[in-house]
Design an enzyme around this catalytic site. Structure first.
Site, short mmCIF file in Angstrom:
data_model
loop_
_atom_site.label_atom_id
_atom_site.label_comp_id
_atom_site.label_asym_id
_atom_site.label_seq_id
_atom_site.Cartn_x
_atom_site.Cartn_y
_atom_site.Cartn_z
CG ASP A 1 -20.59 -0.18 -3.98
OD1 ASP A 1 -20.06 0.95 -3.96
OD2 ASP A 1 -20.07 -1.16 -4.54
CD GLU A 2 -19.46 -4.76 -3.00
OE1 GLU A 2 -19.88 -5.82 -3.50
OE2 GLU A 2 -18.40 -4.22 -3.37
CB CYS A 3 -19.92 0.74 3.60
SG CYS A 3 -18.97 1.74 4.75
#
Length: 718
Positions: A334-336
């Site tokens: 997530d949230e790269c």
């Protein structure tokens, strides 16, 4: 026509309106229905009962205060009531390889247990194992529990344990039960704040009680890496971490409670903690990394273009899959944040070489390679919904956290999926909100796609939650989520809350010992502070991250950190129709300020706001008619009260004064009068506006005349 309106006519119109106001004014709501200063007197109200709308009583089935509610409960016509004692004798045909209720040889009540498939002592529960059971209580001192697997026995024992806390139950009682969804999990973030093993075990105990079956541990993030690695000893935190022996014992403890443990190691982002000991994994290798102390999305990302990264992960997966027996392995995803990837010349060259068009394509490339490594060790990959575009095998599980659209998209793509959106405990939403989060999407999905939705997970992120707060932030609201995932039918909200309150009293917070102990650190007069705390609720993640500069070192020991996420006392006050009880309650609110002994400015301000709230409540009680007819009040006064309530509710940062809901509910017993002085003023202004407008040629030609022509046209057509 407009030119015919003379000054004399205008004066005549104004005179008539003035006369009308003079005649009607005494009957205007602002004058007749405006509360007077006498309503502030301390004399009790005349009326005794609020004539609220009657609520439907809960069904007989729900008189069994079980949570989650079983699939099928049969109460035969000829019944008698018994109480199941706490001391019982357990008899089994097979040896049981898991923890059960204590058995006493001389107990008069006997519980017979039998299950169909004998399993070895080291058996580990798997996804989709039969969890159904049958519980029969047919006599005053006998009960029979049958299931196909030992997991079903444990689920039945959870129901039996809850029945032991009932004062009386009707027999013969037959319960046939099975889950609606096979994945009913709790995600616990142990990376942001370390959670000791003892607290995790307490959580497992309560998860078993409400028939949850997956504990998802978020073991790494930018702030810490919590699990010992013997292959890579510089990975884990040096002070607060779990040894591999700790984790083995925890896995075995969970297995005995029929709960699987799924590990999560977040990658390729949220990986700052990896780079401290192994900087060659990072995109920027020349930076001296340190553990992040603040929250949020960080730029640090793995270099997913180098073979050395995958060699590292191969060895790491080999070690971790040997430690964790579960079939599923969570890689985060997530949230790269693509900043470092986009700034790296080497990675830009790699993108062109591999014909990858953007950072999302690069992350998909990494995810596919990570999946192949996990498949090598017979593990199935899980990840947050950002990985669903990676063209993975259809056995992979997508955990939807951003919205339900990502859940629908995942199953459309052929993946299995679980839902976490709407089940975030750290947002401090109500149990009602979580309970209404419907996981069935039959209208959009066909039967095959609906079957790909395996269930859901509650998520407890710990940016603003430490180990001392885990219990209060998880329970009892998670029990409502557990019922949403287990039961195939759903209860009325009030009935669900009644059962939840009983569960909370019996199992989750039986004596409020920790709650009172924490409050005592802030004041000497705990009772007065408890009265205030019971009327307040903490705001969630978005209500806290904008008020203070929180860091990893920020102590979470303030008033807001002690408060319960949802006030049961407020719910009970909203339900009551007894005016005398409300009046005495409001009086206690008003005088509580005198007893508050605290230097905390927020506590003092909340106490003063509670005084104002009580005054509004007392005035409203005085206005209630004894004949139970709905009272009409001035609309200006009515909406001004709403304005004041809104201010009082959120005046203190991070805290909601939940007592406002009681007064707001009471205010709904009144009707604002629409025929108010404001309305008369508008009526008076209308002819003046017409006169003024017709004297200005531009407005007359461009606005009034076209409007009149349009009205004339449509009226003529009618």
């Amino acid at each position: 026509m407009l030119k015919a309106v003379s000054i004399v006519t205008c004066i005549t119109i104004i005179s008539i309106y003035t006369l009308l106001i003079t005649i009607i004014y005494p009957y205007v709501c602002w004058f007749k229905h405006r509360p007077s200063d006498d309503d502030y007197s301390i004399l009790p109200p005349i009326a005794t009962i609020i004539n609220k709308k009657s609520t439907k009583s809960c069904s007989n089935k729900n008189q069994l205060h079980l949570m989650p509610m079983p699939s099928k409960i049969i109460l035969l016509n000829r019944t008698k009531t018994i109480h199941i004692p706490s001391i019982i004798r357990i008899e089994t045909k097979r040896s049981l390889s898991f923890s059960i209720l204590k058995s006493f040889k001389n107990a008069s009540f006997i519980l017979y247990i039998d299950y169909e498939f004998d399993m070895k002592n080291n058996s580990y529960p798997y996804l989709g194992i039969d969890e159904s059971y049958q519980l029969n209580i047919t006599s005053t001192n006998h009960a029979f529990l049958y299931a196909k697997t030992y997991v079903g026995i444990i689920r039945g024992l959870s129901t039996f344990q809850q029945l032991q806390y009932h004062d009386k139950i009707s027999i013969p009682l037959l319960i046939f039960d099975k889950p609606q969804f096979i994945w009913r999990g709790l995600m616990l973030d142990v990376a942001r704040h370390f959670i000791p093993i003892t607290i995790i075990k307490q959580t497992i105990n309560l998860m078993q009680l409400v028939k949850m079956n997956v504990l998802h541990l978020h073991l790494s993030d930018d702030q810490a890496f919590r699990l010992e690695s013997k292959y890579f000893p510089r990975l884990h935190d040096s002070y607060e971490f779990y040894t591999q022996l700790d984790m083995k014992n925890l896995i075995e403890y969970a297995r005995q409670h029929a709960i699987r443990i799924v590990p999560e190691f977040d990658m390729p982002a949220h990986t700052t903690s990896w780079f401290i000991g192994y900087p060659y994994l990072a995109t920027y290798k020349n930076i001296s990394y340190q553990l992040e102390k603040t929250w949020g999305i960080k730029n640090a990302t793995m270099d997913v273009t180098r073979q050395s990264t995958y060699d590292f992960l191969d060895k790491f997966f080999s070690e971790m899959t040997h430690l964790f027996p579960d079939q599923y392995f969570h890689i985060g995803g997530d949230e790269c944040e693509p900043y470092e990837w986009m700034q790296s010349e080497q990675i830009q060259k790699f993108l062109k070489k591999e014909r990858l068009y953007d950072h999302q394509g690069l992350q998909a490339y990494f995810t596919r390679r990570a999946e192949k490594l996990l498949n090598k060790y017979n593990r199935t990959m899980m990840g947050w919904d950002e990985i669903s575009t990676s063209n993975l095998s259809h056995q992979s599980i997508i955990q939807s956290w951003r919205d339900k659209t990502s859940l629908i998209d995942a199953v459309h793509r052929g993946y299995h999926a679980i839902l976490s959106h709407g089940f975030y405990l750290d947002h401090m939403s109500s149990a009602e909100y979580h309970y209404n989060n419907d996981i069935k999407i039959d209208i959009i999905l066909n039967k095959t796609e609906q079957k790909r939705i395996l269930g859901g997970e509650a998520c407890l992120w710990t940016e603003y939650i430490n180990s001392n707060m885990v219990h209060s932030r998880t329970w009892p609201r998670t029990a409502a989520i557990a019922e949403r995932l287990w039961s195939s039918t759903y209860d009325k909200i009030e009935c669900m809350y009644d059962r939840l309150a009983i569960m909370d009293k019996n199992f989750f917070h039986s004596n409020d010992e920790q709650y009172i102990k924490d409050l005592s650190t802030l004041t000497r007069n705990v009772n007065s502070l408890k009265l205030l705390a019971d009327l307040c609720e903490p705001l969630g993640l978005q209500g806290r991250d904008r008020t203070r500069n929180y860091t990893k070192q920020t102590l979470l020991n303030r008033f807001v950190d002690i408060l319960k996420p949802e006030s049961e006392q407020i719910r009970q006050l909203i339900k009551t129709k007894n005016i005398s009880l409300l009046y005495s309650t409001f009086i206690s609110w008003k005088i509580n300020l005198l007893n508050i002994n605290s230097n905390d400015t927020n506590i003092l301000q909340l106490s003063e706001n509670l005084v104002q709230l009580s005054e509004i409540g007392i005035r409203l009680l005085k206005l209630l008619n004894q004949n139970q007819q709905r009272q009409i009040v001035s609309s200006r006064w009515y909406y001004y009260q709403i304005y004041k309530l809104n201010i009082l509710e959120y005046q203190i940062p991070e805290i909601r004064l939940a007592g406002v809901r009681v007064i707001r509910n009471l205010l709904e017993e009144f009707d604002p009068c629409s025929f108010d002085l404001i309305n008369l003023s508008l009526i008076l202004c209308f002819p003046i506006i017409v006169i003024f407008a017709q004297r200005i040629g531009f407005i007359r030609r461009r606005i009034l005349v076209p409007c009149l022509n349009l009205i004339y046209y449509y009226c003529g057509r009618c």
